[in-house]
Design a protein around this motif. Structure first.
Motif, mmCIF file in Angstrom:
data_model
loop_
_atom_site.group_PDB
_atom_site.id
_atom_site.type_symbol
_atom_site.label_atom_id
_atom_site.label_comp_id
_atom_site.label_asym_id
_atom_site.label_seq_id
_atom_site.Cartn_x
_atom_site.Cartn_y
_atom_site.Cartn_z
ATOM 1 N N GLY A 144 0.811 -1.208 0.000
ATOM 2 C CA GLY A 144 0.000 0.000 0.000
ATOM 3 C C GLY A 144 0.848 1.263 0.000
ATOM 4 N N TRP A 145 0.244 2.356 0.432
ATOM 5 C CA TRP A 145 0.964 3.631 0.514
ATOM 6 C C TRP A 145 0.677 4.276 1.862
ATOM 7 N N LYS A 146 1.670 4.207 2.745
ATOM 8 C CA LYS A 146 1.561 4.811 4.077
ATOM 9 C C LYS A 146 0.283 4.367 4.796
ATOM 10 N N GLY A 147 0.057 3.049 4.752
ATOM 11 C CA GLY A 147 -1.078 2.478 5.470
ATOM 12 C C GLY A 147 -2.367 2.410 4.689
ATOM 13 N N ARG A 148 -2.386 3.005 3.495
ATOM 14 C CA ARG A 148 -3.618 3.051 2.715
ATOM 15 C C ARG A 148 -3.586 2.063 1.548
ATOM 16 N N PHE A 149 -4.768 1.737 1.068
ATOM 17 C CA PHE A 149 -4.943 0.928 -0.142
ATOM 18 C C PHE A 149 -4.251 1.600 -1.314
ATOM 19 N N ASN A 150 -3.599 0.798 -2.165
ATOM 20 C CA ASN A 150 -3.198 1.340 -3.465
ATOM 21 C C ASN A 150 -3.572 0.375 -4.577
ATOM 22 N N LEU A 151 -3.648 0.919 -5.776
ATOM 23 C CA LEU A 151 -4.214 0.174 -6.892
ATOM 24 C C LEU A 151 -3.244 -0.848 -7.464
ATOM 25 N N GLU A 152 -1.953 -0.464 -7.576
ATOM 26 C CA GLU A 152 -1.013 -1.345 -8.269
ATOM 27 C C GLU A 152 -0.744 -2.628 -7.491
ATOM 28 N N ASP A 153 -0.574 -2.547 -6.178
ATOM 29 C CA ASP A 153 -0.341 -3.759 -5.392
ATOM 30 C C ASP A 153 -1.579 -4.654 -5.404
ATOM 31 N N SER A 154 -2.733 -4.022 -5.327
ATOM 32 C CA SER A 154 -3.984 -4.772 -5.287
ATOM 33 C C SER A 154 -4.274 -5.453 -6.619
ATOM 34 N N LEU A 155 -3.898 -4.811 -7.723
ATOM 35 C CA LEU A 155 -4.066 -5.450 -9.024
ATOM 36 C C LEU A 155 -3.100 -6.617 -9.205
ATOM 37 N N TYR A 156 -1.896 -6.496 -8.631
ATOM 38 C CA TYR A 156 -1.009 -7.666 -8.632
ATOM 39 C C TYR A 156 -1.674 -8.814 -7.876
ATOM 40 N N ALA A 157 -2.311 -8.502 -6.758
ATOM 41 C CA ALA A 157 -3.024 -9.544 -6.008
ATOM 42 C C ALA A 157 -4.070 -10.206 -6.895
ATOM 43 N N GLY A 158 -4.765 -9.413 -7.697
ATOM 44 C CA GLY A 158 -5.741 -9.970 -8.618
ATOM 45 C C GLY A 158 -5.107 -10.844 -9.675
ATOM 46 N N ALA A 159 -3.946 -10.412 -10.184
ATOM 47 C CA ALA A 159 -3.235 -11.207 -11.192
ATOM 48 C C ALA A 159 -2.785 -12.538 -10.609
ATOM 49 N N LEU A 160 -2.287 -12.510 -9.373
ATOM 50 C CA LEU A 160 -1.834 -13.741 -8.735
ATOM 51 C C LEU A 160 -3.013 -14.661 -8.432
ATOM 52 N N ALA A 161 -4.115 -14.078 -7.969
ATOM 53 C CA ALA A 161 -5.318 -14.882 -7.720
ATOM 54 C C ALA A 161 -5.808 -15.543 -9.001
ATOM 55 N N LYS A 162 -5.792 -14.805 -10.090
ATOM 56 C CA LYS A 162 -6.208 -15.353 -11.381
ATOM 57 C C LYS A 162 -5.282 -16.484 -11.817
ATOM 58 N N ALA A 163 -3.967 -16.282 -11.676
ATOM 59 C CA ALA A 163 -2.998 -17.283 -12.117
ATOM 60 C C ALA A 163 -3.044 -18.547 -11.272
ATOM 61 N N LEU A 164 -3.503 -18.429 -10.016
ATOM 62 C CA LEU A 164 -3.543 -19.568 -9.103
ATOM 63 C C LEU A 164 -4.922 -20.231 -9.033
ATOM 64 N N GLU A 165 -5.857 -19.817 -9.878
ATOM 65 C CA GLU A 165 -7.242 -20.248 -9.679
ATOM 66 C C GLU A 165 -7.453 -21.748 -9.836
ATOM 67 N N SER A 166 -6.525 -22.452 -10.475
ATOM 68 C CA SER A 166 -6.689 -23.900 -10.611
ATOM 69 C C SER A 166 -6.354 -24.645 -9.323
ATOM 70 N N THR A 167 -5.623 -23.993 -8.411
ATOM 71 C CA THR A 167 -5.202 -24.656 -7.171
ATOM 72 C C THR A 167 -5.628 -23.917 -5.906
ATOM 73 N N HIS A 168 -5.984 -22.634 -6.026
ATOM 74 C CA HIS A 168 -6.327 -21.812 -4.862
ATOM 75 C C HIS A 168 -7.625 -21.057 -5.145
ATOM 76 N N GLU A 169 -8.551 -21.116 -4.206
ATOM 77 C CA GLU A 169 -9.785 -20.367 -4.362
ATOM 78 C C GLU A 169 -9.757 -19.126 -3.483
ATOM 79 N N SER A 180 -11.430 -10.059 -10.229
ATOM 80 C CA SER A 180 -12.369 -9.553 -11.234
ATOM 81 C C SER A 180 -11.835 -8.288 -11.899
ATOM 82 N N LEU A 181 -11.220 -7.409 -11.112
ATOM 83 C CA LEU A 181 -10.668 -6.179 -11.673
ATOM 84 C C LEU A 181 -9.518 -6.483 -12.624
ATOM 85 N N PHE A 182 -8.667 -7.451 -12.255
ATOM 86 C CA PHE A 182 -7.572 -7.808 -13.155
ATOM 87 C C PHE A 182 -8.115 -8.421 -14.447
ATOM 88 N N GLU A 183 -9.131 -9.247 -14.332
ATOM 89 C CA GLU A 183 -9.724 -9.837 -15.536
ATOM 90 C C GLU A 183 -10.255 -8.752 -16.474
#
Length: 236
Positions: A144-169, A180-183
């Motif tokens: 994040g940025w100084k304790g707050r949400f940021n977009l770029e880190d959170s979109l990476y989280a979406g990319a990783l969630a998407k890439a892991l969807e066959s093994t991790h829900e 969903s946002l990364f998709e």
């Protein structure tokens, strides 16, 4: 299936259970991207520090020291937080001590996890492959940025969630939302993230090459793993 969840800030990490999980720390602009670049270009190991003065003392032990606050290099440090500065094996064979505004704090707050990995787009696929081989639950810890949400880190989280969807829900709303946002936006990541507040801060410092590097997928096969305070590249 294994579970995947997202913590959007180090200020929220106390709400998550770390034990037994792989924690992937991500600070896209720019700490974890810089760490991956350093390891891929010959830096032997990286020690990370939440505070400037402890990191500064590592200079006396023969380390390169990298310090960044508010997007700028700290006076008296060898390097700031630029991945581009570490390319072409410029510092091959050396050890690096590093402190940044957000990323190194997130690493220090991830202690207690089964494993701590460093997340970045330039080694996304390698990280996915390693995680799937371990068969553990995953927590993505966004700096994040100084304790707050940021977009770029959170979109990476979406990319990783998407890439892991066959093994991790996705086990929480945040992981589902970011997947969903990364998709929706992942095909135009650079354009979409040009609107992000921290991208605009960095553009004001004239470091567009850093931003381009940080948003490039799969440049490297390495996986970055923290053991103790030391980050090294591990075999995948």
């Amino acid at each position: 299936m294994n579970q995947l969840e997202v913590c959007f800030s180090p200020e929220l990490i106390h709400l998550h259970e770390l034990e037994g999980k792989i924690v992937v720390v991500v600070d896209i602009f720019r700490a974890t991207s810089t760490m991956v670049a350093a390891l891929a270009n010959g830096i032997e190991e990286i020690e990370t520090f939440a505070d400037l003065e402890t990191c500064r003392t590592m200079k006396q032990k023969g380390y390169l020291i990298a310090g960044e606050r508010n997007g700028q290099t700290v006076e008296g440090f060898d390097l700031g937080n630029s991945p581009v500065a570490l390319l072409d094996n410029s510092f091959s064979g050396q050890k690096l001590a590093m402190t940044t505004t957000n990323g190194t704090l997130a690493i220090s707050k991830s202690e207690g996890a089964s494993e701590i990995l460093i997340g970045a787009f330039p080694n996304l696929s390698a990280t996915v492959k390693y995680i799937q081989s371990q068969k553990k639950d995953v927590l993505i810890h966004c700096a994040g940025w100084k304790g707050r949400f940021n977009l770029e880190d959170s979109l990476y989280a979406g990319a990783l969630a998407k890439a892991l969807e066959s093994t991790h829900e996705s086990s929480d709303d945040g992981a589902m939302a970011m997947k969903s946002l990364f998709e929706k936006e992942g095909h135009q990541l650079k354009k979409y993230l040009s609107q992000a507040s921290h991208a605009k801060r960095l553009q004001n410092h004239g470091i567009e090459k850093d931003i381009d590097f940080c948003l490039t997928f799969d440049l490297y096969e390495l996986v970055g793993k923290v053991e103790g305070q030391v980050l090294r590249a591990i075999d995948n």
